[in-house]
Scaffold this active site. Structure first.
Site, PDB file in Angstrom:
ATOM      1  N   CYS A  52      31.423  65.212  60.878  1.00 28.38           N
ATOM      2  CA  CYS A  52      31.951  66.525  61.305  1.00 28.38           C
ATOM      3  C   CYS A  52      32.188  66.606  62.809  1.00 28.38           C
ATOM      4  O   CYS A  52      32.866  67.514  63.277  1.00 28.38           O
ATOM      5  CB  CYS A  52      31.014  67.632  60.852  1.00 28.38           C
ATOM      6  N   HIS A  93      32.803  73.960  65.059  1.00 29.35           N
ATOM      7  CA  HIS A  93      32.933  73.332  63.747  1.00 29.35           C
ATOM      8  C   HIS A  93      32.551  74.371  62.695  1.00 29.35           C
ATOM      9  O   HIS A  93      31.595  75.124  62.860  1.00 29.35           O
ATOM     10  CB  HIS A  93      32.012  72.117  63.680  1.00 29.35           C
ATOM     11  N   ASN A 117      34.435  73.888  54.833  1.00 25.91           N
ATOM     12  CA  ASN A 117      34.179  72.840  55.816  1.00 25.91           C
ATOM     13  C   ASN A 117      35.095  71.658  55.519  1.00 25.91           C
ATOM     14  O   ASN A 117      34.898  70.944  54.539  1.00 25.91           O
ATOM     15  CB  ASN A 117      32.695  72.438  55.726  1.00 25.91           C
TER      16      ASN A 117
HETATM   17  O1  UT7 Z   1      29.154  69.973  58.538  1.00 29.77           O
HETATM   18  C1  UT7 Z   1      28.147  69.019  58.633  1.00 29.77           C
HETATM   19  C2  UT7 Z   1      26.850  69.619  58.811  1.00 29.77           C
HETATM   20  N1  UT7 Z   1      26.464  70.374  57.655  1.00 29.77           N
HETATM   21  C3  UT7 Z   1      25.937  71.557  57.819  1.00 29.77           C
HETATM   22  O2  UT7 Z   1      25.856  72.031  58.910  1.00 29.77           O
HETATM   23  C4  UT7 Z   1      25.397  72.257  56.586  1.00 29.77           C
HETATM   24  C5  UT7 Z   1      24.039  72.785  56.888  1.00 29.77           C
HETATM   25  N2  UT7 Z   1      23.367  73.433  55.781  1.00 29.77           N
HETATM   26  C6  UT7 Z   1      23.774  74.612  55.243  1.00 29.77           C
HETATM   27  O3  UT7 Z   1      24.811  75.137  55.597  1.00 29.77           O
HETATM   28  C7  UT7 Z   1      22.874  75.285  54.268  1.00 29.77           C
HETATM   29  O4  UT7 Z   1      21.612  74.643  54.280  1.00 29.77           O
HETATM   30  C8  UT7 Z   1      23.401  75.342  52.810  1.00 29.77           C
HETATM   31  C9  UT7 Z   1      24.583  76.265  52.736  1.00 29.77           C
HETATM   32  C10 UT7 Z   1      23.792  73.955  52.365  1.00 29.77           C
HETATM   33  C11 UT7 Z   1      22.304  75.882  51.890  1.00 29.77           C
HETATM   34  O5  UT7 Z   1      21.885  77.167  52.340  1.00 29.77           O
HETATM   35  P1  UT7 Z   1      20.334  77.498  52.517  1.00 29.77           P
HETATM   36  O6  UT7 Z   1      20.263  78.902  52.948  1.00 29.77           O
HETATM   37  O7  UT7 Z   1      19.765  76.474  53.462  1.00 29.77           O
HETATM   38  O8  UT7 Z   1      19.785  77.339  51.065  1.00 29.77           O
HETATM   39  P2  UT7 Z   1      18.592  76.404  50.561  1.00 29.77           P
HETATM   40  O9  UT7 Z   1      19.029  74.984  50.495  1.00 29.77           O
HETATM   41  O10 UT7 Z   1      17.358  76.735  51.315  1.00 29.77           O
HETATM   42  O11 UT7 Z   1      18.428  76.952  49.084  1.00 29.77           O
HETATM   43  C12 UT7 Z   1      17.933  78.284  48.804  1.00 29.77           C
HETATM   44  C13 UT7 Z   1      17.969  78.498  47.325  1.00 29.77           C
HETATM   45  C14 UT7 Z   1      17.336  77.378  46.503  1.00 29.77           C
HETATM   46  O12 UT7 Z   1      16.689  77.944  45.395  1.00 29.77           O
HETATM   47  P3  UT7 Z   1      15.107  78.187  45.386  1.00 29.77           P
HETATM   48  O13 UT7 Z   1      14.504  76.828  45.583  1.00 29.77           O
HETATM   49  O14 UT7 Z   1      14.845  79.120  46.527  1.00 29.77           O
HETATM   50  O15 UT7 Z   1      14.879  78.775  44.044  1.00 29.77           O
HETATM   51  C15 UT7 Z   1      18.511  76.574  46.055  1.00 29.77           C
HETATM   52  O16 UT7 Z   1      18.258  75.858  44.862  1.00 29.77           O
HETATM   53  O17 UT7 Z   1      19.310  78.593  46.875  1.00 29.77           O
HETATM   54  C16 UT7 Z   1      19.533  77.658  45.810  1.00 29.77           C
HETATM   55  N3  UT7 Z   1      20.917  77.194  45.879  1.00 29.77           N
HETATM   56  C17 UT7 Z   1      21.950  77.861  45.352  1.00 29.77           C
HETATM   57  N4  UT7 Z   1      22.001  79.016  44.655  1.00 29.77           N
HETATM   58  C18 UT7 Z   1      23.224  79.447  44.256  1.00 29.77           C
HETATM   59  C19 UT7 Z   1      21.395  76.075  46.491  1.00 29.77           C
HETATM   60  N5  UT7 Z   1      22.727  76.011  46.357  1.00 29.77           N
HETATM   61  C20 UT7 Z   1      23.087  77.103  45.650  1.00 29.77           C
HETATM   62  C21 UT7 Z   1      24.325  77.599  45.201  1.00 29.77           C
HETATM   63  N6  UT7 Z   1      24.349  78.773  44.522  1.00 29.77           N
HETATM   64  N7  UT7 Z   1      25.499  76.953  45.441  1.00 29.77           N
END
Ligand code: UT7
Length: 330
Positions: free
Chosen positions: A116, A256, A286
Site C-alpha cells: 500500500c 492512503h 482500498n
Molecule cells: O492497506 C494496508 C494496510 N491495511 C490496513 O490498514 C487495514 C487495517 N485494519 C483494519 O482496517 C481493520 O482492522 C479491519 C477493518 C480489517 C477490521 O476492523 P476491526 O475493527 O479491527 O475489527 P476486528 O478485526 O477487531 O473484529 C471485530 C469483530 C470480530 O468479532 P468478535 O471476535 O468481536 O465476535 C470479527 O470476527 O468483527 C468481526 N468481523 C466482522 N463482522 C462483520 C470481522 N470482519 C467482519 C465483517 N463483518 N466483514
C-alpha cells in the site's frame, strides 16, 4: 536559481465499471453494510471483471490519460515505474507491458513492490531520477487488481479491497513547485501480519498452496490497524515538523485509503480538519497502490499551482512514509 525538482504536471486514472457494494457482500459472506461502513468507511468498490484484462490494462489506461492531459507524446517518456502487488506476471514486469501498450518506446521500465506504500515509494524514486538531471519525464503509476488475490469467502479481507489505477506524470521543474521532502520507513514483518504467501519462491504454486488458499491475502487486521494508525500519524507529523509547516501551510492531506478511522487519526494528529482531507474510500475501497493517485485524480480540478500537499501511506512489509510536495499542475 531554484534546484531541479520533480513536479506532478498531470494525473490519469482507470476504474472498472463494475461495482461490488456492501449489499452484494452481505449475500456472499456473514457481514452487513452497517458493520463495513462504521468499521472502514467503505460503501462500494470497483471490480475488473473482464478475464482478459489485468493490472497492466488499468495502468496503461491511466498512463494514457495522464499523457494526454499533459500534451506529452509517449515517445517523450524516459521512465515508467509501476507500483503493484498484483502484477500480470511474476515477470516480465507490469511496467514493461505498459511501456509496450502505450508506445513509450524510449522509456525504460520497472515495477516496485511496497504494497500500500507502493505509490509514495515509487513517487520518490521517480523524483530522484529527475532530480539527478538525467531524466525529464517519468510516469509513476499505482495499479492493483486486488480482486485477483482476494478470497471472497474471507469476510475479514474481502470487504476491504477494490481494483483501480492512477498515474502521474513527473516533469523537471525549476519554478519551485514539486516534491520537496519525503520520509520512508520499513520494518520487516517476519510474522507476516499482511501477506500473500503462495506463488513466490518459498511456496511455489502447487495443489497444496491452492487448497490452503495461499494465493490470497491474509491479514491480521487488528495488528495492522494499530501499526498503520501510529505509523501514518507519526510520519505525517514528522514531515510537517521537519519542513516547519503549520496546518495552514497544508492545503490537502492525501492519505492512503485503508480505513476511515486511520485517516481521521492522521488528520487529527496533523491538526487538519476533515475539509482538508481527500477521502474516496467510500467509493473505491482500498485499491492498494492505486489509492493516492486516484485521490489526486478526483481532486485535480480543486488543486491550484503551489498548493501544499502531504501524501502518506502504510502497508504490508511493513512499509510506510510521507511525501511533502507543492502542486505543479495548472
Ligand atoms: O492497506 C494496508 C494496510 N491495511 C490496513 O490498514 C487495514 C487495517 N485494519 C483494519 O482496517 C481493520 O482492522 C479491519 C477493518 C480489517 C477490521 O476492523 P476491526 O475493527 O479491527 O475489527 P476486528 O478485526 O477487531 O473484529 C471485530 C469483530 C470480530 O468479532 P468478535 O471476535 O468481536 O465476535 C470479527 O470476527 O468483527 C468481526 N468481523 C466482522 N463482522 C462483520 C470481522 N470482519 C467482519 C465483517 N463483518 N466483514
Amino acid at each position: 536559481m531554484e534546484p531541479i525538482r520533480a513536479t506532478i504536471t498531470a494525473v490519469g486514472h482507470f476504474l472498472p465499471e463494475d461495482k461490488l457494494t456492501n449489499f452484494d457482500l452481505e449475500k456472499m459472506v456473514e457481514t452487513n453494510d452497517e458493520w463495513i461502513r462504521t468499521r472502514t468507511g467503505i460503501e462500494e468498490r470497483r471490480i475488473l471483471k473482464d478475464p482478459d484484462k489485468a493490472t497492466s490494462y488499468m495502468a496503461a489506461e491511466a498512463a494514457k490519460e495522464a499523457l494526454e492531459e499533459a500534451g506529452v507524446q509517449p515517445e517523450e517518456v524516459d521512465l515508467i515505474i509501476v507500483a503493484t502487488v498484483t502484477p500480470d506476471y511474476i515477470f516480465p514486469s507490469t511496467a514493461c507491458l505498459v511501456q509496450d501498450a502505450i508506445g513509450a518506446k524510449n522509456a525504460f521500465a520497472f515495477d516496485l513492490s511496497a504494497a500500500c506504500s507502493g505509490f509514495i515509494y515509487a513517487l520518490t524514486n521517480g523524483a530522484a531520477f529527475i532530480e539527478s538531471g538525467r531524466y525529464k519525464k517519468v510516469l509513476v503509476i499505482g495499479a492493483d487488481k486486488m480482486s485477483s488475490i482476494i478470497d471472497y469467502t474471507d469476510r475479514t479481507t474481502c470487504i476491504i479491497f477494490g481494483d483501480g489505477a492512477g498515474a502521474v506524470l513527473l516533469e523537471a521543474s525549476t519554478d519551485g513547485t514539486g516534491i520537496i521532502d519525503s520520509i520512508h520507513y520499513t520494518e520487516g514483518d517476519t510474522n507476516c501480519h499482511l501477506v500473500q504467501k503462495g506463488g513466490g519462491s518459498r511456496y511455489p504454486a502447487s495443489h497444496e498452496t491452492v487448497d490452503q488458499h495461499m494465493h490470497f491475502i491474509k491479514q491480521d487486521g487488528k495488528a495492522v490497524f494499530k501499526k498503520a494508525t501510529v505509523g501514518m500519524a507519526d510520519v505525517s507529523a514528522e514531515i510537517m515538523e521537519r519542513n516547519n509547516l503549520t496546518p495552514d501551510d497544508v492545503k490537502w492531506l492525501v492519505p492512503h485509503q485503508a480505513n476511515l478511522r486511520i485517516i481521521d487519526a492522521t488528520a487529527r494528529r496533523m491538526g487538519l480538519g476533515t475539509e482538508k482531507v481527500m477521502i474516496n474510500i467510500n467509493k473505491y475501497g482500498n485499491t492498494t497502490a492505486g489509492t493516492i493517485p486516484l485521490c489526486l485524480y478526483d481532486w485535480k480540478d480543486r488543486l491550484s499551482n503551489g498548493d501544499g500537499l502531504i501524501l502518506t501511506a502504510f502497508g504490508g512489509g511493513f512499509t510506510w512514509g510521507a511525501v511533502y510536495l507543492t502542486w505543479g499542475g495548472k
